[in-house]
Design a protein around this motif. Sequence first.
Motif: not given
Ligand code: SF4
Length: 255
Positions: A57, A60-61, A63, A107, A109
């Motif tokens: 993870c 990045c926020g 999600c 997401c 990543s």
């Molecule tokens: S979108 Fe993926 S990488 Fe970004 S905070 Fe959520 S889980 Fe983590």
Amino acid sequence: MEKFNPERRKTILKWVSSAGALGVGAMVWSVCLKGANKADALRPPCAGSESEFLSSCIRCGLCVEACPYLTLKLATPSNGISAGTPYFEPRKIPCYMCKDIPCAKACPSGALDLKRVSKEGGEPNINEAKMGVAVIDTTHCIAYGGIQCDACYRACPLIGKAIYLEFRHSTFTNEHSELLPMVNAEVCTGCGMCERACVTAKPTIRVLPREKVLGSVGEHYIRSWKEGDESRILENGVSSSPRKDALDYLNDGGF
Ligand code: SF4
Ligand code: SF4
Ligand code: SF4
């Protein structure tokens, strides 16, 4: 329902970047990444093990922003979960198990990976999610105390599968039946709708991380004596079946 505050994510990112500007960024960030991780942090659907999740993870926020129910929150440096990572608290807002799983789709990543809920290359299915597992405190659950309650059962999106009701002759009245909620850990997604619906002051059904709750049988353990095992032992050159010896021992009153 709690209001989504987009400023919260910006505040965390700002906090990290200012720390970097002060020349201590690396140290603070590493403290946040490794920092005490609350044992019961529940992650969004499509996350892997906690260690896999923490290493992939990127905080990045996206999600969190994609969740239409405001279920997901980003951990802050003060709440005991690795800062900047998404988590949810089902008693406040459970995961409503969106069919299109927008959090995982957002997401970038791979920390949330739709493949984890896709069976044999099929379409992603939120019912395959394993965010946690519901656990019942049978000491305080009022259904186990002789009062009729099936709030958790009715709230479950996989009603009759993830939670089912078992009939038991009442030990209180000795006349009625009790309906006891039971969880099937193989089916439960950990969405937390049961925890949200529980009528007790402090929920007596709670969702906890699967890694913390579930045991593992282990490869060396043989569950039971299967038909054919006796002849297999004899074929392998063992003179007599240990099971037969044991039965004879008991029947002979040798204990
Ligand atoms: S979108 Fe993926 S990488 Fe970004 S905070 Fe959520 S889980 Fe983590
Ligand atoms: S499945 Fe839906 S409700 Fe659950 S965390 Fe993802 S976006 Fe939010
Ligand atoms: S967490 Fe509760 S409501 Fe969700 S699937 Fe499991 S038993 Fe059902």
